[in-house]
Design an enzyme around this catalytic site. Structure first.
Site, PDB file in Angstrom:
ATOM      1  N   LYS A   1       0.803  -1.230   0.000  1.00 41.94           N
ATOM      2  CA  LYS A   1       0.000   0.000   0.000  1.00 41.94           C
ATOM      3  C   LYS A   1       0.834   1.278   0.000  1.00 41.94           C
ATOM      4  CE  LYS A   1      -3.576  -2.140   2.726  1.00 41.94           C
ATOM      5  NZ  LYS A   1      -3.367  -2.615   4.076  1.00 41.94           N
TER       6      LYS A   1
ATOM      7  N   GLY B   1      10.856  -2.736  10.396  1.00 44.54           N
ATOM      8  CA  GLY B   1      10.251  -1.445  10.733  1.00 44.54           C
ATOM      9  C   GLY B   1      11.283  -0.371  11.005  1.00 44.54           C
TER      10      GLY B   1
END
Ligand code: ADP
Ligand code: MG
Length: 394
Positions: free
Chosen positions: A201, A374
């Site tokens: 996304k 992350g």
């Protein structure tokens, strides 16, 4: 410059090292011990320099009492002992008299592993919310703190930021290597710098796009998010992933950086996302209403290759297609093949991208594959990671 483990005299000191032993474990068997191996350099350095080594790590998530059993670090202690060829004192507590006594009995060169720091999350998320008292308590167990857990540097937890706030602190070799590679690529890159961005996304990558579009010479966009960019150009993308909320963002980016952002010109499609499915390849403008775009096509690979071959630095985050399924892994593999033969600095960030490149067998051709999913993303977003920020300056 941040202090590193080399800046301390470790002899006879109680050195707390925050490592990343968050490894996949099933039925007490470690599936992949790469993270343990990555921490050995710092641990060995501390042993060789006469430290009393105290290791802290988290493992998985601990939300209720029953999560403890599957998240104990005991299997890690055994594996670490094998890898170091040395006895590891494993303490099944995260605080208290037994732990304190074991630490006081430590001799120089010995290694102690404390149980999973997230066991402290059972008492009100003390570890994950960086409870001040907990950080202070753990700091009281040692003389020096070394942070070598890059994968958690983007989070302020008691076992990194909490301890570092209360002790002289430095980074270990793994964090140092990560920072050098990632910082080198974005702060003072050899140019041209080309960024390959993919993944699912747009939403997950807004920070990365905003930061890197300023720094990079070119941004090649593939993966699921390419279709949202294409949709922003009023192209029919069929049933491909579309991040409706970020269409405007894509439009703004394309308007502001028309020559920098390079979009796919063809696509590999299917009607369903599953193994062995029938696929079609077409130019973007020819996509049908029921097509799901799941990989970049061969002409796009060629186009991307032209930009890549000129580049001196490449940063890659996000797979270029739904590469977990063989049928949609071609684009990612072909770009790996282009990079393999290039003489440039090649930096890989992001958990899924790293796994894909390693699984496809291209690990040895990259300059640096970040161990922190992350954390590497936040680094590429240009953020200061709290776990590193708190470390003392030289
Ligand atoms: P990283 O973890 O390296 O940051 P991401 O999680 O952003 O990478 O991207 C990897 C994910 O993107 C994979 O799970 C992959 O299936 C998905 N993906 C890539 N291309 C597409 C696509 N065309 N449609 C849907 N998902 C995609
Ligand atoms: Mg991911």
């Amino acid at each position: 410059m941040k202090k590193t483990i080399r800046d301390f005299d470790l002899k006879d000191k109680k050195v707390i090292i925050r490592v990343d032993f968050n490894v996949p474990i099933k039925d007490s068997i470690i599936d992949d011990d790469n993270r343990i191996k990555q921490s050995l350099e710092t641990i060995n350095y501390a042993i060789e320099n006469g430290a009393k080594v105290i290791l802290l790590s988290h493992l998985g998530r601990v939300k209720e009492e029953s999560d403890k059993e599957k998240n104990t670090l005991e299997p890690v202690a055994l594996r670490l002992s094998e890898l170091l060829d040395k006895e590891i004192i494993f303490v099944e507590e995260t605080r208290g008299e037994i732990l304190e006594e074991e630490i006081n009995n430590l001799k120089s060169g010995e290694v102690l592993l404390v149980e999973n720091t997230r066991f402290e999350d059972l008492n009100g998320k003390l570890e994950s919310s960086n409870d001040l008292e907990l950080g202070k308590y753990w700091a009281s167990l040692g003389d020096i703190f070394i942070n070598d857990a890059f994968g958690t540097c983007h989070r302020a937890h008691a076992s990194n930021v909490g301890i570092a706030s209360n002790l002289p602190s430095g980074i270990g070799f793994l964090v140092e290597k990560e920072v050098k590679a990632l910082e080198g690529a974005i702060k003072d890159p050899k140019r041209p710098l080309t960024v390959i961005l993919g993944g699912a996304k747009v939403k997950d990558k807004i920070g990365v796009i905003e930061n890197l579009v300023e720094i990079a010479d070119y941004i090649l966009i593939g993966g699921g998010m390419a279709y949202t960019f294409l949709s922003a150009c009023d192209i029919n993308i069929g049933k491909s992933l579309k991040d409706e909320e970020n269409i405007e963002f894509c439009k703004t980016m394309l308007k502001k950086y028309p020559d920098k952002i390079i979009l796919p010109i063809d696509t590999i499609n299917a009607k369903e996302i599953k193994e062995n499915v029938e696929t079609t390849e077409c130019f973007i403008k020819d996509m049908k209403d029921d097509d799901i775009g799941l990989d970049i096509g061969h002409s796009t690979v060629k186009l991307f290759k032209e930009y890549l071959l000129d580049s001196k630095t490449v940063i890659w985050n996000g797979t270029l297609g739904y590469s977990e399924i063989e049928e949609f892994s071609t684009g990612t593999k072909e770009i790996c093949e282009v990079l393999k033969n290039m003489d440039a600095i090649k930096i890989i960030g992001g958990g899924d991208t790293a796994s894909a490149i390693i699984n496809f067998g291209y690990k040895d051709y990259m300059t640096h594959i970040s161990t922190g999913g992350g954390a590497s993303l936040e680094f590429l977003e240009g953020k200061q990671l709290p776990g590193i920020k708190i470390i003392s300056e030289k």
